[in-house]
Design a protein around this motif. Structure first.
Motif, PDB file in Angstrom:
ATOM      1  N   UNK A   1       0.906  -1.258   0.112  1.00 24.51           N
ATOM      2  CA  UNK A   1       0.018   0.139   0.448  1.00 24.51           C
ATOM      3  C   UNK A   1       0.709   0.774   0.504  1.00 24.51           C
ATOM      4  N   UNK A   2       1.633   1.261   0.868  1.00 21.91           N
ATOM      5  CA  UNK A   2       3.072   2.456   0.662  1.00 21.91           C
ATOM      6  C   UNK A   2       3.880   2.491  -0.246  1.00 21.91           C
ATOM      7  N   UNK A   3       4.084   1.919  -1.024  1.00 23.89           N
ATOM      8  CA  UNK A   3       4.592   1.303  -2.385  1.00 23.89           C
ATOM      9  C   UNK A   3       3.561   2.325  -3.851  1.00 23.89           C
ATOM     10  N   UNK A   4       2.619   1.982  -3.957  1.00 22.74           N
ATOM     11  CA  UNK A   4       1.369   2.266  -4.628  1.00 22.74           C
ATOM     12  C   UNK A   4       1.338   4.297  -4.220  1.00 22.74           C
ATOM     13  N   UNK A   5       0.933   4.743  -3.405  1.00 25.25           N
ATOM     14  CA  UNK A   5       0.398   5.584  -2.759  1.00 25.25           C
ATOM     15  C   UNK A   5       1.090   6.560  -3.610  1.00 25.25           C
ATOM     16  N   UNK A   6       2.469   6.639  -3.750  1.00 24.01           N
ATOM     17  CA  UNK A   6       2.717   7.529  -4.921  1.00 24.01           C
ATOM     18  C   UNK A   6       2.408   7.701  -6.133  1.00 24.01           C
ATOM     19  N   UNK A   7       1.880   6.792  -6.305  1.00 24.31           N
ATOM     20  CA  UNK A   7       1.729   6.997  -8.162  1.00 24.31           C
ATOM     21  C   UNK A   7       0.022   7.157  -8.226  1.00 24.31           C
ATOM     22  N   UNK A   8      -0.406   7.881  -6.070  1.00 25.28           N
ATOM     23  CA  UNK A   8      -1.488   8.299  -6.966  1.00 25.28           C
ATOM     24  C   UNK A   8      -3.192   6.888  -6.704  1.00 25.28           C
ATOM     25  N   UNK A   9      -2.571   5.331  -6.084  1.00 23.76           N
ATOM     26  CA  UNK A   9      -2.948   4.076  -6.390  1.00 23.76           C
ATOM     27  C   UNK A   9      -3.590   4.783  -4.577  1.00 23.76           C
ATOM     28  N   UNK A  10      -4.718   4.395  -4.265  1.00 26.76           N
ATOM     29  CA  UNK A  10      -4.790   4.675  -2.618  1.00 26.76           C
ATOM     30  C   UNK A  10      -6.132   3.258  -2.353  1.00 26.76           C
ATOM     31  N   UNK A  11      -5.015   3.059  -1.764  1.00 25.40           N
ATOM     32  CA  UNK A  11      -5.453   1.464  -0.929  1.00 25.40           C
ATOM     33  C   UNK A  11      -5.851   2.071   0.703  1.00 25.40           C
ATOM     34  N   UNK A  12      -7.233   0.925   1.116  1.00 29.54           N
ATOM     35  CA  UNK A  12      -6.774   0.678   2.441  1.00 29.54           C
ATOM     36  C   UNK A  12      -7.605  -0.651   2.836  1.00 29.54           C
TER      37      UNK A  12
ATOM     38  N   UNK B   1     -12.230   2.156  -8.931  1.00 31.14           N
ATOM     39  CA  UNK B   1     -12.247   1.186  -8.384  1.00 31.14           C
ATOM     40  C   UNK B   1     -11.639  -0.046  -8.855  1.00 31.14           C
ATOM     41  N   UNK B   2     -12.548  -0.225  -9.863  1.00 34.20           N
ATOM     42  CA  UNK B   2     -11.457  -1.600 -10.810  1.00 34.20           C
ATOM     43  C   UNK B   2     -10.366  -1.480 -11.018  1.00 34.20           C
ATOM     44  N   UNK B   3     -10.325  -0.730 -11.149  1.00 34.57           N
ATOM     45  CA  UNK B   3      -8.925  -0.078 -12.207  1.00 34.57           C
ATOM     46  C   UNK B   3      -7.563   0.089 -10.822  1.00 34.57           C
ATOM     47  N   UNK B   4      -8.026   1.244  -9.724  1.00 33.73           N
ATOM     48  CA  UNK B   4      -7.223   0.681  -8.371  1.00 33.73           C
ATOM     49  C   UNK B   4      -7.072  -0.789  -7.941  1.00 33.73           C
ATOM     50  N   UNK B   5      -7.624  -1.262  -7.880  1.00 33.72           N
ATOM     51  CA  UNK B   5      -7.818  -2.887  -7.898  1.00 33.72           C
ATOM     52  C   UNK B   5      -6.694  -3.928  -8.723  1.00 33.72           C
ATOM     53  N   UNK B   6      -6.749  -3.611  -9.487  1.00 33.77           N
ATOM     54  CA  UNK B   6      -5.965  -4.263 -11.085  1.00 33.77           C
ATOM     55  C   UNK B   6      -5.015  -3.951 -10.736  1.00 33.77           C
ATOM     56  N   UNK B   7      -4.388  -2.526 -10.508  1.00 30.99           N
ATOM     57  CA  UNK B   7      -3.173  -2.347 -10.586  1.00 30.99           C
ATOM     58  C   UNK B   7      -2.216  -2.006  -9.382  1.00 30.99           C
ATOM     59  N   UNK B   8      -3.226  -2.241  -7.806  1.00 26.86           N
ATOM     60  CA  UNK B   8      -2.650  -2.796  -6.862  1.00 26.86           C
ATOM     61  C   UNK B   8      -2.396  -4.151  -7.241  1.00 26.86           C
ATOM     62  N   UNK B   9      -3.114  -5.418  -7.632  1.00 30.17           N
ATOM     63  CA  UNK B   9      -2.596  -5.772  -7.303  1.00 30.17           C
ATOM     64  C   UNK B   9      -1.629  -7.019  -8.939  1.00 30.17           C
ATOM     65  N   UNK B  10      -1.432  -6.140  -9.538  1.00 29.01           N
ATOM     66  CA  UNK B  10      -0.278  -5.809 -10.521  1.00 29.01           C
ATOM     67  C   UNK B  10       1.181  -5.594  -9.994  1.00 29.01           C
ATOM     68  N   UNK B  11       1.482  -4.442  -8.826  1.00 28.35           N
ATOM     69  CA  UNK B  11       2.437  -4.241  -7.885  1.00 28.35           C
ATOM     70  C   UNK B  11       2.851  -5.509  -7.146  1.00 28.35           C
ATOM     71  N   UNK B  12       1.320  -5.948  -6.401  1.00 24.29           N
ATOM     72  CA  UNK B  12       1.400  -6.513  -5.002  1.00 24.29           C
ATOM     73  C   UNK B  12       2.628  -8.221  -5.737  1.00 24.29           C
ATOM     74  N   UNK B  13       2.009  -8.543  -7.349  1.00 22.79           N
ATOM     75  CA  UNK B  13       2.172  -9.605  -7.995  1.00 22.79           C
ATOM     76  C   UNK B  13       3.683  -9.641  -8.457  1.00 22.79           C
ATOM     77  N   UNK B  14       3.910  -9.095  -9.063  1.00 23.07           N
ATOM     78  CA  UNK B  14       5.656  -8.803  -9.299  1.00 23.07           C
ATOM     79  C   UNK B  14       6.042  -7.543  -9.055  1.00 23.07           C
ATOM     80  N   UNK B  15       6.752  -6.626  -9.158  1.00 25.69           N
ATOM     81  CA  UNK B  15       7.883  -6.139  -8.012  1.00 25.69           C
ATOM     82  C   UNK B  15       7.138  -5.684  -6.934  1.00 25.69           C
TER      83      UNK B  15
END
Length: 540
Positions: free
Chosen positions: A58-69, A330-344
């Motif tokens: 969550x901290x990683x993607x916050x700087x990209x404008x992806x807000x996850x709680x 919201x779906x886009x946020x979830x998809x991009x958060x998961x892309x980061x989580x599953x990869x980098x």
């Protein structure tokens, strides 16, 4: 004036679009030059087992404008929140069970969903056990002994079963205090499933039936706490001597606390390092449809490096096109958060006390993410190539090859049944091995009786020279990186609670009284003064 208002409205609209879209020139996939995707904050609840890793992402993607709680409220509560439609996603170590055994309510979801593995790890047993003032850091236990401890059959640290596991080494006569979870917990479910599968003759009479449970049946002197963090705090706390509990390995690693080396089917006592978990999970069976796990092969993995209580954590994602909580953003946020989580994000798993997913699970996760686009054609999933993931298990030349398991070092000879125990400590993430050039050893973790620990070990000096170790406790007593006094003995910080200091109790007591008086009196005085000023102004 109207022109100025129009300009301000345009600027406000541009600012809003910038917030929604994230950094300029960044696409949903993070590739420059692509169409920017709008984001919206998503909220989730569930597992505390995987929370430390999720918080990092969550901290990683916050700087990209992806807000996850995310709120770690326990897997059971997370699954219920998702089913009730009060969150956008949930995280759990086990799937829906059909019925909640405690409330009697349905533990299922009519809301369309899919399971998606997010990270692997090991359920560890952290403890506080001191000989004199020295913390034991190299405790070994068999699965049978662990099960007997948590079913109140082994109740004292001087029990012969514990001495046997530690090759005849004796411990002080002190009551054992098991610390269990009070809430509906995926960690509890994983732990009790292992006991039910491996030691049914011990577990089932205690539980009263067969199977796993998310609600640990607390009995006797056991202490129950909600959440992995509270279990960890209780054990590590000022009054925690003699206690033992179960949490994901990330918690004791972060807290600097030791963990039990658990006996595996290969005849070695091992802890859940990222390597040992990766090796163990090579025997996991994954359902190709739901991606849920079957772990009997993991429990019985004969590899001497395998940690028996290794498993995965899952995200539950919404897949229905008509889901009332979900929008394209919201779906886009979830998809991009998961892309980061599953990869980098998998590249950080080892450092945080977890283990990265293998290629087949990451690929399966990508397939589950595609269901977000199937539900909403506005979701952007371009430039998502699993081969480009920065994952330490991947081999770019041979995608069926697991690099991490090849790197996993063999356990030290002193970790074998009938040998040792090793005098190096646990809970650091570094492997216990005789291979001084192995991964994560920084020149050797000192699996042998006097081996140096190196910078990544248990406090050895940066030069990799052997520290002086207490043979009874495994604690570094000289030459290590721990703080020492002038005598060279370890400096222990004994926490003193505010309530233990009489002067502070009196001081803070008077402060509380003064604050209470101020809260009651000051508002009235303020109103009185204000009225007088108004009256004086009216008289003029």
């Amino acid at each position: 004036m109207s022109a100025r208002r129009t300009t301000l409205a345009i600027l406000a609209a541009v600012g809003l679009l910038t917030v929604l879209s994230g950094p300029a020139g960044t696409s949903a996939s993070g590739a420059p030059g692509q169409r920017a995707a709008a984001y919206a904050t998503i909220e989730g609840k569930g597992s505390t087992w995987s929370k430390l890793m999720v918080d990092k992402w969550i901290g990683d993607v916050d700087s990209k404008g992806i807000r996850v709680v995310y709120s770690g409220v326990g897997s059971s509560a997370g699954r219920k929140a998702f089913a009730d439609g009060t969150v956008d996603y949930a995280i759990s170590e086990i799937p829906y069970q059909g019925n909640d055994e405690k409330s009697g309510q349905a533990d299922k979801s009519d809301r369309p969903y899919a399971y998606l593995p997010i990270v692997a790890g090991g359920t560890s047993f952290t403890y506080q056990l001191k000989i004199g003032t020295q913390q034991v850091r190299n405790l070994r236990l068999s699965g049978e002994t662990i099960t007997k401890i948590f079913t109140n059959q082994v109740t004292n640290w001087s029990d012969p079963a514990i001495s046997k596991d530690n090759n005849g080494r004796k411990f002080p006569s002190m009551p054992i205090t098991p610390v269990v979870r009070s809430d509906g917990s995926g960690t509890t479910a994983q732990f009790t499933r292992w006991m039910d599968a491996e030691y049914p003759s011990i577990w089932r009479p205690y539980f009263g039936k067969s199977g796993l449970t998310s609600y640990f049946p607390k009995k006797g002197s056991q202490i129950a706490q909600a959440g992995s963090d509270q279990v960890m705090n209780t054990i590590k706390g000022f009054a925690g001597n003699g206690s033992i509990g179960y949490v994901e390995y990330a918690y004791p690693k972060s807290a600097g606390s030791p963990v039990v080396k658990v006996l595996n089917k290969g005849g070695f006592y091992v802890e859940p390092t990222t390597y040992n978990v990766a090796v163990a999970l090579t025997k996991a069976t994954i359902d190709k449809t739901t991606l849920t796990q079957q772990l009997d092969g993991v429990y019985r993995n004969p590899d001497p490096r395998a940690y028996p209580l290794s498993s995965y954590s899952y995200m539950i994602i919404p897949t229905g096109a008509a889901d009332p909580r979900m929008s394209t953003a919201k779906r886009q946020t979830l998809a991009d958060f998961l892309y980061h989580s599953l990869c980098q994000g998998q590249g950080d798993a080892g450092d945080y006390g977890y283990s990265p997913l293998t290629l087949n699970l990451v690929s399966a996760g990508f397939d589950q993410v595609k269901k977000l686009k199937a539900a909403d054609g506005g979701v952007v999933l371009t430039n998502r190539d699993v081969k480009s993931c920065n994952n330490p298990t991947f081999d770019g030349k041979n995608l069926s090859h697991n690099v991490l398991t090849d790197k996993a070092p063999q356990p030290a000879a002193c970790d074998k049944v009938g040998q040792g125990p090793c005098t190096t400590g646990t809970g650091t993430g570094a492997p216990s091995t005789d291979d001084k050039n192995g991964p994560g050893t920084s020149g050797g973790t000192g699996g042998g009786a006097t081996g140096g620990t190196g910078t990544a070990g248990t406090g050895g000096p940066a030069t990799g020279t052997a520290p002086v170790v207490d043979p009874e406790t495994g604690e570094v007593v000289a030459g290590g990186g721990t703080a020492t006094g002038t005598s060279g003995e370890p400096a222990y910080a004994n926490p003193l609670l505010v309530s233990d200091r009489p002067a502070d109790s009196r001081t803070f007591g008077w402060l509380a009284v003064i604050e209470l008086i101020a809260l009651v009196v000051l508002p009235g005085l303020f109103v009185s003064v204000l009225r007088r000023r108004r009256a004086a102004g009216a008289a003029r």
